[in-house]
Design a protein around this motif. Structure first.
Motif, PDB file in Angstrom:
ATOM      1  N   LEU A  28      50.478  19.929  41.653  1.00 38.83           N
ATOM      2  CA  LEU A  28      50.173  21.291  41.215  1.00 38.83           C
ATOM      3  C   LEU A  28      51.166  21.676  40.132  1.00 38.83           C
ATOM      4  O   LEU A  28      52.373  21.734  40.392  1.00 38.83           O
ATOM      5  CB  LEU A  28      50.315  22.279  42.372  1.00 38.83           C
ATOM      6  CG  LEU A  28      49.135  22.550  43.265  1.00 38.83           C
ATOM      7  CD1 LEU A  28      49.505  23.547  44.346  1.00 38.83           C
ATOM      8  CD2 LEU A  28      47.935  23.005  42.511  1.00 38.83           C
ATOM      9  N   GLU A  29      50.662  21.927  38.936  1.00 40.03           N
ATOM     10  CA  GLU A  29      51.500  22.387  37.829  1.00 40.03           C
ATOM     11  C   GLU A  29      51.255  23.871  37.636  1.00 40.03           C
ATOM     12  O   GLU A  29      50.124  24.304  37.430  1.00 40.03           O
ATOM     13  CB  GLU A  29      51.150  21.629  36.554  1.00 40.03           C
ATOM     14  CG  GLU A  29      51.383  20.137  36.668  1.00 40.03           C
ATOM     15  CD  GLU A  29      50.918  19.399  35.429  1.00 40.03           C
ATOM     16  OE1 GLU A  29      51.513  19.608  34.348  1.00 40.03           O
ATOM     17  OE2 GLU A  29      49.947  18.635  35.556  1.00 40.03           O
ATOM     18  N   LEU A  30      52.310  24.662  37.698  1.00 37.71           N
ATOM     19  CA  LEU A  30      52.211  26.111  37.555  1.00 37.71           C
ATOM     20  C   LEU A  30      52.182  26.465  36.072  1.00 37.71           C
ATOM     21  O   LEU A  30      53.088  26.109  35.323  1.00 37.71           O
ATOM     22  CB  LEU A  30      53.382  26.784  38.252  1.00 37.71           C
ATOM     23  CG  LEU A  30      53.577  26.386  39.724  1.00 37.71           C
ATOM     24  CD1 LEU A  30      54.862  26.968  40.270  1.00 37.71           C
ATOM     25  CD2 LEU A  30      52.387  26.814  40.544  1.00 37.71           C
ATOM     26  N   LEU A  31      51.154  27.195  35.647  1.00 30.66           N
ATOM     27  CA  LEU A  31      50.984  27.476  34.219  1.00 30.66           C
ATOM     28  C   LEU A  31      51.772  28.688  33.746  1.00 30.66           C
ATOM     29  O   LEU A  31      52.203  28.732  32.612  1.00 30.66           O
ATOM     30  CB  LEU A  31      49.495  27.678  33.904  1.00 30.66           C
ATOM     31  CG  LEU A  31      48.614  26.450  34.127  1.00 30.66           C
ATOM     32  CD1 LEU A  31      47.164  26.783  33.850  1.00 30.66           C
ATOM     33  CD2 LEU A  31      49.080  25.308  33.243  1.00 30.66           C
ATOM     34  N   ASP A  32      51.938  29.707  34.582  1.00 27.77           N
ATOM     35  CA  ASP A  32      52.564  30.957  34.149  1.00 27.77           C
ATOM     36  C   ASP A  32      54.063  31.009  34.365  1.00 27.77           C
ATOM     37  O   ASP A  32      54.712  31.965  33.979  1.00 27.77           O
ATOM     38  CB  ASP A  32      51.932  32.145  34.888  1.00 27.77           C
ATOM     39  CG  ASP A  32      50.453  32.271  34.584  1.00 27.77           C
ATOM     40  OD1 ASP A  32      50.016  31.799  33.514  1.00 27.77           O
ATOM     41  OD2 ASP A  32      49.732  32.831  35.423  1.00 27.77           O
ATOM     42  N   GLU A  33      54.632  30.007  34.992  1.00 27.25           N
ATOM     43  CA  GLU A  33      56.041  30.035  35.358  1.00 27.25           C
ATOM     44  C   GLU A  33      56.843  29.070  34.492  1.00 27.25           C
ATOM     45  O   GLU A  33      56.591  27.879  34.486  1.00 27.25           O
ATOM     46  CB  GLU A  33      56.214  29.649  36.833  1.00 27.25           C
ATOM     47  CG  GLU A  33      55.459  30.526  37.805  1.00 27.25           C
ATOM     48  CD  GLU A  33      56.042  31.931  37.884  1.00 27.25           C
ATOM     49  OE1 GLU A  33      57.275  32.067  37.797  1.00 27.25           O
ATOM     50  OE2 GLU A  33      55.254  32.874  38.024  1.00 27.25           O
ATOM     51  N   ARG A  34      57.809  29.575  33.768  1.00 25.61           N
ATOM     52  CA  ARG A  34      58.686  28.712  32.976  1.00 25.61           C
ATOM     53  C   ARG A  34      59.648  27.978  33.907  1.00 25.61           C
ATOM     54  O   ARG A  34      60.134  28.536  34.880  1.00 25.61           O
ATOM     55  CB  ARG A  34      59.498  29.532  31.982  1.00 25.61           C
ATOM     56  CG  ARG A  34      58.662  30.128  30.895  1.00 25.61           C
ATOM     57  CD  ARG A  34      59.577  30.589  29.771  1.00 25.61           C
ATOM     58  NE  ARG A  34      58.852  31.317  28.770  1.00 25.61           N
ATOM     59  CZ  ARG A  34      58.178  30.751  27.782  1.00 25.61           C
ATOM     60  NH1 ARG A  34      58.132  29.445  27.685  1.00 25.61           N
ATOM     61  NH2 ARG A  34      57.555  31.495  26.895  1.00 25.61           N
ATOM     62  N   ALA A  53      59.222  25.996  36.180  1.00 20.47           N
ATOM     63  CA  ALA A  53      58.805  25.848  37.585  1.00 20.47           C
ATOM     64  C   ALA A  53      58.652  24.363  37.901  1.00 20.47           C
ATOM     65  O   ALA A  53      58.222  23.580  37.055  1.00 20.47           O
ATOM     66  CB  ALA A  53      57.487  26.578  37.819  1.00 20.47           C
ATOM     67  N   PRO A  54      59.001  23.973  39.105  1.00 20.76           N
ATOM     68  CA  PRO A  54      58.844  22.557  39.462  1.00 20.76           C
ATOM     69  C   PRO A  54      57.360  22.217  39.630  1.00 20.76           C
ATOM     70  O   PRO A  54      56.529  23.083  39.901  1.00 20.76           O
ATOM     71  CB  PRO A  54      59.566  22.464  40.809  1.00 20.76           C
ATOM     72  CG  PRO A  54      59.451  23.832  41.392  1.00 20.76           C
ATOM     73  CD  PRO A  54      59.507  24.775  40.210  1.00 20.76           C
ATOM     74  N   VAL A  55      57.039  20.940  39.457  1.00 17.91           N
ATOM     75  CA  VAL A  55      55.701  20.453  39.783  1.00 17.91           C
ATOM     76  C   VAL A  55      55.673  20.253  41.291  1.00 17.91           C
ATOM     77  O   VAL A  55      56.545  19.609  41.859  1.00 17.91           O
ATOM     78  CB  VAL A  55      55.402  19.138  39.034  1.00 17.91           C
ATOM     79  CG1 VAL A  55      54.071  18.558  39.483  1.00 17.91           C
ATOM     80  CG2 VAL A  55      55.417  19.359  37.525  1.00 17.91           C
ATOM     81  N   ALA A  59      56.922  19.010  51.760  1.00 18.04           N
ATOM     82  CA  ALA A  59      58.321  19.349  51.490  1.00 18.04           C
ATOM     83  C   ALA A  59      58.511  20.091  50.167  1.00 18.04           C
ATOM     84  O   ALA A  59      59.626  20.464  49.823  1.00 18.04           O
ATOM     85  CB  ALA A  59      59.162  18.073  51.480  1.00 18.04           C
ATOM     86  N   SER A  60      57.436  20.308  49.406  1.00 21.16           N
ATOM     87  CA  SER A  60      57.561  21.059  48.145  1.00 21.16           C
ATOM     88  C   SER A  60      57.908  22.507  48.445  1.00 21.16           C
ATOM     89  O   SER A  60      57.584  23.026  49.514  1.00 21.16           O
ATOM     90  CB  SER A  60      56.239  21.027  47.366  1.00 21.16           C
ATOM     91  OG  SER A  60      56.058  19.786  46.750  1.00 21.16           O
ATOM     92  N   PRO A  61      58.539  23.184  47.480  1.00 20.14           N
ATOM     93  CA  PRO A  61      58.812  24.609  47.691  1.00 20.14           C
ATOM     94  C   PRO A  61      57.503  25.397  47.693  1.00 20.14           C
ATOM     95  O   PRO A  61      56.484  24.909  47.197  1.00 20.14           O
ATOM     96  CB  PRO A  61      59.691  24.982  46.490  1.00 20.14           C
ATOM     97  CG  PRO A  61      59.491  23.905  45.495  1.00 20.14           C
ATOM     98  CD  PRO A  61      59.056  22.676  46.225  1.00 20.14           C
ATOM     99  N   PRO A  62      57.521  26.621  48.236  1.00 21.67           N
ATOM    100  CA  PRO A  62      56.307  27.435  48.217  1.00 21.67           C
ATOM    101  C   PRO A  62      56.000  27.917  46.804  1.00 21.67           C
ATOM    102  O   PRO A  62      56.825  27.790  45.895  1.00 21.67           O
ATOM    103  CB  PRO A  62      56.651  28.603  49.142  1.00 21.67           C
ATOM    104  CG  PRO A  62      58.135  28.685  49.107  1.00 21.67           C
ATOM    105  CD  PRO A  62      58.630  27.284  48.897  1.00 21.67           C
ATOM    106  N   LEU A  63      54.808  28.472  46.619  1.00 18.97           N
ATOM    107  CA  LEU A  63      54.475  29.067  45.327  1.00 18.97           C
ATOM    108  C   LEU A  63      55.463  30.186  45.017  1.00 18.97           C
ATOM    109  O   LEU A  63      55.881  30.912  45.928  1.00 18.97           O
ATOM    110  CB  LEU A  63      53.060  29.645  45.356  1.00 18.97           C
ATOM    111  CG  LEU A  63      51.902  28.672  45.420  1.00 18.97           C
ATOM    112  CD1 LEU A  63      50.576  29.427  45.555  1.00 18.97           C
ATOM    113  CD2 LEU A  63      51.853  27.780  44.199  1.00 18.97           C
ATOM    114  N   PRO A  64      55.847  30.368  43.753  1.00 19.23           N
ATOM    115  CA  PRO A  64      56.806  31.424  43.422  1.00 19.23           C
ATOM    116  C   PRO A  64      56.202  32.827  43.477  1.00 19.23           C
ATOM    117  O   PRO A  64      56.923  33.811  43.484  1.00 19.23           O
ATOM    118  CB  PRO A  64      57.256  31.068  41.999  1.00 19.23           C
ATOM    119  CG  PRO A  64      56.163  30.225  41.456  1.00 19.23           C
ATOM    120  CD  PRO A  64      55.536  29.529  42.614  1.00 19.23           C
ATOM    121  N   ALA A  65      54.874  32.937  43.502  1.00 19.43           N
ATOM    122  CA  ALA A  65      54.192  34.230  43.587  1.00 19.43           C
ATOM    123  C   ALA A  65      53.005  34.068  44.526  1.00 19.43           C
ATOM    124  O   ALA A  65      52.606  32.948  44.857  1.00 19.43           O
ATOM    125  CB  ALA A  65      53.729  34.674  42.200  1.00 19.43           C
TER     126      ALA A  65
END
Length: 185
Positions: A3-9, A11-13, A33-39
């Motif tokens: 999952l690549e976050l488009l709106d977050e500078r 941001a980890p994949v 084990a990935s972090p949660p979504l930032p929003a």
């Protein structure tokens, strides 16, 4: 999947595994084990890897109550072939055989569903023994092509059985003949 976050500078994949989906509607992804979504909602590009293709999906990811679960609403989907040559829909008579135990060889008849110089998908009338290797004989117009193949996948299909096969060993003239035949039509 990725999952690549488009709106977050910066941001980890994120990586995850598909929990449910495959049909119409949203896809549930377990982030592990990935972090949660930032929003709560994020625009994303999701990359799904399968044995036959890479799927790139653009959509919205929504954080669910359990922080490691995400619901993905897909708006656009693109398929990228991972094969050296795409499989072409072609119907030819086929015989597929495999060993059942040490000395019992079982052969079943059917037809190809699709075909490429590196493999094929076949539909046969009876199941093969549980095997990871098979011999394939495809009857073309004037002659036959023989190959040793790996069984990549199999499934029951309405009283018949479908096998996805990758050619491990095929004589160079047979591979060229297949490639020429598939380009002609």
């Amino acid at each position: 999947m990725l999952l690549e976050l488009l709106d977050e500078r910066d941001a980890p994949v994120l990586t995850g595994a598909v929990e449910s989906g495959g049909g119409p509607g949203p896809v549930t992804v377990h982030l592990g084990a990935s972090p949660p979504l930032p929003a709560e909602r994020c625009e994303v590009i999701a990359s799904f890897f399968t044995t036959g293709a890479l799927y790139l999906a653009r959509g919205t990811a929504r954080q669910l109550a359990e922080r490691w679960l995400v619901e993905l609403d897909v708006r656009e989907l693109q398929t990228v072939q991972r094969r050296g040559a795409p499989r072409v829909p072609r119907r030819y008579p086929v015989a597929v055989g495999a060993f059942s135990g040490l000395d019992d060889y079982v052969s079943v008849a059917g037809e190809t569903v699709d075909l490429a110089p590196g493999g094929c998908r076949v539909l046969v009338d009876q199941p093969l023994p549980e095997a990871t290797e098979a011999t394939v004989c495809i009857r073309l117009s004037e002659d036959s092509v023989m190959a040793h193949a790996r069984v990549l996948e199999n499934r029951a299909d309405g009283g018949r059985w479908e096998y996805r096969l990758a050619f491990d060993q095929i004589e160079a003239p047979d591979r060229r003949r297949l490639a020429t035949l598939l380009r002609e039509r």
